[in-house]
Design a protein around this motif. Structure first.
Motif, PDB file in Angstrom:
ATOM      1  N   LYS A  84       0.827  -1.199   0.000  1.00  0.00           N
ATOM      2  CA  LYS A  84       0.000   0.000   0.000  1.00  0.00           C
ATOM      3  C   LYS A  84       0.865   1.254   0.000  1.00  0.00           C
ATOM      4  CE  LYS A  84      -3.366   2.841   2.056  1.00  0.00           C
ATOM      5  NZ  LYS A  84      -3.541   3.835   3.046  1.00  0.00           N
ATOM      6  N   GLU A  88       1.162   4.292  -2.856  1.00  0.00           N
ATOM      7  CA  GLU A  88       1.019   5.731  -2.646  1.00  0.00           C
ATOM      8  C   GLU A  88       2.178   6.477  -3.320  1.00  0.00           C
ATOM      9  OE1 GLU A  88      -1.780   6.240  -1.824  1.00  0.00           O
ATOM     10  OE2 GLU A  88      -2.475   4.991  -0.183  1.00  0.00           O
ATOM     11  N   HIS A  91       1.264   6.711  -6.841  1.00  0.00           N
ATOM     12  CA  HIS A  91       0.276   7.770  -7.076  1.00  0.00           C
ATOM     13  C   HIS A  91       0.968   9.132  -7.151  1.00  0.00           C
ATOM     14  CE1 HIS A  91      -2.937   5.079  -4.940  1.00  0.00           C
ATOM     15  NE2 HIS A  91      -2.493   4.567  -6.062  1.00  0.00           N
ATOM     16  N   ASP A 142      -8.407   6.773   2.925  1.00  0.00           N
ATOM     17  CA  ASP A 142      -8.499   6.346   1.532  1.00  0.00           C
ATOM     18  C   ASP A 142      -9.959   6.392   1.081  1.00  0.00           C
ATOM     19  OD1 ASP A 142      -5.902   4.940   2.593  1.00  0.00           O
ATOM     20  OD2 ASP A 142      -5.704   4.960   0.416  1.00  0.00           O
ATOM     21  N   GLU A 171      -6.946   2.994  -4.746  1.00  0.00           N
ATOM     22  CA  GLU A 171      -7.473   3.537  -3.493  1.00  0.00           C
ATOM     23  C   GLU A 171      -8.655   2.699  -2.988  1.00  0.00           C
ATOM     24  OE1 GLU A 171      -5.524   5.380  -2.187  1.00  0.00           O
ATOM     25  OE2 GLU A 171      -4.925   7.152  -3.310  1.00  0.00           O
ATOM     26  N   HIS A 174      -7.242  -0.143  -1.241  1.00  0.00           N
ATOM     27  CA  HIS A 174      -6.716   0.255   0.075  1.00  0.00           C
ATOM     28  C   HIS A 174      -7.835   0.379   1.102  1.00  0.00           C
ATOM     29  CE1 HIS A 174      -3.191   2.399  -2.151  1.00  0.00           C
ATOM     30  NE2 HIS A 174      -3.108   1.078  -2.214  1.00  0.00           N
TER      31      HIS A 174
HETATM   32 FE   LIG Z   1      -4.293   4.871  -0.825  1.00  0.00          FE
END
Ligand SMILES: [Fe+2]
Ligand SMILES: [Fe+2]
Ligand SMILES: [Fe+2]
Lengths: 328, 251
Positions: A84, A88, A91, A142, A171, A174
């Motif tokens: 996770k 991120e 992202h 999230d 997301e 997550h």
């Molecule tokens: Fe996330």
């Protein structure tokens, strides 16, 4: 809402010319704006602020959860958390790239963050005190992010919309994993259940603040909505979040820390209590529990890595020179 | 009393687990975004390998153990990783050099296990060797670029190499467990990998214009048999805190 209170600038009447009218018409017609297209300077600047703030939030957001990687209580949970936190970073990468299409470099954005000129979401200035906080973040933070970002998949700027599509899929994952973690705690020992409740108590209000100030105080909202880089108001999204989350909390057997929370049959929504906006503005100003620590950690990572980045550049230059010498 | 095979499995599992734990400490704080993601990826691969090894070890132990009881409820004297992987992260150069020395060994070791008579071991090796080959390509490439990069990067890499070099010896020292695994056609003789390892490492260091430390010298060992440096107990204290403080809880 990883982007909060994005300044849209002030238009002067001279700037609202024919080109701008055509630009607005394209947006109204649902045609995406692409990097090579003409755009008003304020649109470009506002998007840079919004996207870079979102990117910074992804990167700074690695820290509170990263805090528990070494202490994750099972190997499976450790693997999920590592993946996770890595997502991120990914992202952040897509979003920095999307912002770069607007004519700003990643280095410049990072410098703005480290100098305190650029913001990131207020939520990441709260501490992760227990393992349950990792679950609460996945579920609520999230969860709130998705609420805000799904509409952005339809926003007017092409590269941002496309980045959001990739980001939203992860997301959603997550959020489910965070909820699953909370479920394990809620069904666990009394101490685990107490841990889960305590995390919900601490993360509930900050999660609602993530959506930004109430609509009445949200000065730049109207322009952003006209540009379709904001598709719902802060209060609309906040209400959606509350409505979605209350039944989930009930399913966990946890209590949302709001005595005023009540189903309103007439509105078809949950009513909820007053948000402490003083706390929000204070955190945004830099006075949250972890603002200093988060920024300091980012700066240190950047400074400690300078020799590494410089060396890669130096090597690439040397290699190019060697190749050129060979070819000559 | 654990069998030699069970201990053998724990050695591979613990190497992967402890190194992954070290890399996890760095997650989100790398020198560049792409590098941070790549190193986290290595941590994830190693954690995945650790879970396979430890699950197989738990099956071999047959006493109700599982991957988590083995990871979280053993004390440092019961861990069988080599000393190299428990060494602190230090600066980024140290983290990379440690990884490079380990990857170069792991890729050779796993290749040996592909031919193991033990099908379960060969199957894990087959999955792991692909990942580790990639890790090794990546760390070798970085060692070259950083060794060659700037004066500063060269100095940092050389210092890291000098500091971590003594720990490579243990990788090639066999004991009774290794001998039993060799005899059973399950494992390999550690010393047999030494020449290939040295020649690979020598080649990469030469390209990086780094100096290979002199032969001989201090050669700490004992990790494989459960005698560790002071670092491991602290690492475990952090890693094991929740299962230890909530006995019997499920997560
Ligand atoms: Fe996330
Ligand atoms: Fe994200
Ligand atoms: Fe996000």
């Amino acid at each position: 809402m990883y982007a909060q209170m994005v300044d849209t600038g002030t238009p002067s009447s001279a700037t609202i010319d024919a080109r701008e009218a055509r630009f607005q018409q394209r947006i109204d017609d649902g045609i995406r704006i692409e990097p090579q297209d003409w755009m008003p300077e304020r649109y470009r600047k506002t998007l840079i602020r919004q996207i870079s703030q979102h990117a910074h939030s992804e990167i700074v957001g690695q820290l509170p959860e990263g805090n528990w990687i070494t202490r994750a209580p099972s190997l499976k949970r450790k693997a999920i958390l590592l993946a996770k936190v890595q997502d991120e970073a990914g992202h952040g990468l897509y979003l920095y790239s999307a912002a770069e299409t607007l004519g700003i470099s990643r280095d410049q954005m990072v410098e703005d963050l480290h100098a305190g000129r650029a913001k990131y979401s207020s939520i990441f200035n709260y501490p992760t005190l227990t393992w349950a906080d990792v679950g609460a973040i996945g579920w609520l933070v999230d969860g709130s992010a998705i609420m805000n970002q799904i509409p952005l998949c339809r926003c007017s700027y092409g590269p941002y919309a496309r980045a959001m599509i990739r980001v939203c899929k992860e997301e959603a994952f997550h959020m489910r994993q965070g909820y699953d973690l909370m479920l394990a705690l809620a069904r666990g020992t009394a101490a685990q259940k107490a841990m889960a409740q305590d995390a919900l108590n601490r993360w509930w209000w900050p999660s609602l603040m993530m959506f930004g100030p109430p609509d009445g105080d949200s000065v730049h909202s109207a322009q952003s909505q006209a540009w379709k880089i904001k598709l719902f108001t802060n209060d609309e999204l906040r209400q959606k979040m509350v409505d979605q989350t209350v039944p989930q909390a009930e399913h966990l057997g946890l209590t949302i820390p709001d005595p005023d929370l009540k189903w309103n049959a007439e509105r078809g929504h949950y009513d909820f209590g007053a948000i402490d906006w003083d706390e929000f503005y204070n955190v945004v100003k830099g006075n949250g529990p972890c603002n200093r620590e988060r920024l300091e950690t980012r700066r240190k990572a950047w400074d400690d890595g300078e020799w590494f980045r410089d060396a890669l550049v130096a090597h690439a230059e040397k290699a190019a020179q060697r190749a050129a010498a060979k070819a000559a | 009393m654990r069998t030699a095979r069970c201990e053998y499995l724990l050695r591979f599992g613990d190497n992967a687990l402890i190194l992954s734990q070290r890399l996890g400490e760095r997650c989100g704080k790398g020198p560049a975004l792409e590098e941070d993601m790549a190193l986290t990826n290595t941590a994830l691969d190693l954690l995945g390998q650790a879970r396979l090894w430890l699950s197989l070890a738990a099956e071999a132990a047959g006493d109700g153990a599982d991957e988590d009881t083995l990871a979280y409820l053993r004390d440092d004297r019961e861990f069988h990783n080599v000393l190299l992987v428990e060494q602190p992260n230090g600066g980024y150069a140290d983290t990379l050099v440690r990884q490079f020395l380990f990857d170069a060994w792991a890729s050779l070791a796993l290749r040996q296990l592909l031919g193991s008579r033990d099908a379960a071991i060969a199957a894990i090796a087959e999955k792991a060797v692909k990942e580790v080959s990639y890790h090794l390509r990546r760390t070798s490439d970085l060692v070259v670029r950083l060794g060659d990069g700037t004066e500063r990067s060269h100095a940092l890499m050389q210092a890291a190499l000098e500091a971590l070099w003594p720990y490579h010896h243990e990788l090639f020292i066999g004991d009774a467990v290794d001998a039993e695994m060799v005899a059973a056609g399950i494992g390999f003789e550690p010393a047999s990998l030494r020449d290939a390892w040295l020649s690979y490492v020598r080649e990469v260091l030469a390209e990086a214009s780094l100096t290979m430390p002199a032969a001989g010298g201090w050669a700490p060992k004992g990790g494989k048999q459960g005698l560790h440096s002071e670092h491991l107990s602290r690492l475990l204290a952090e890693m094991q805190v929740l299962p230890r403080s909530h006995p019997g809880a499920r997560w």
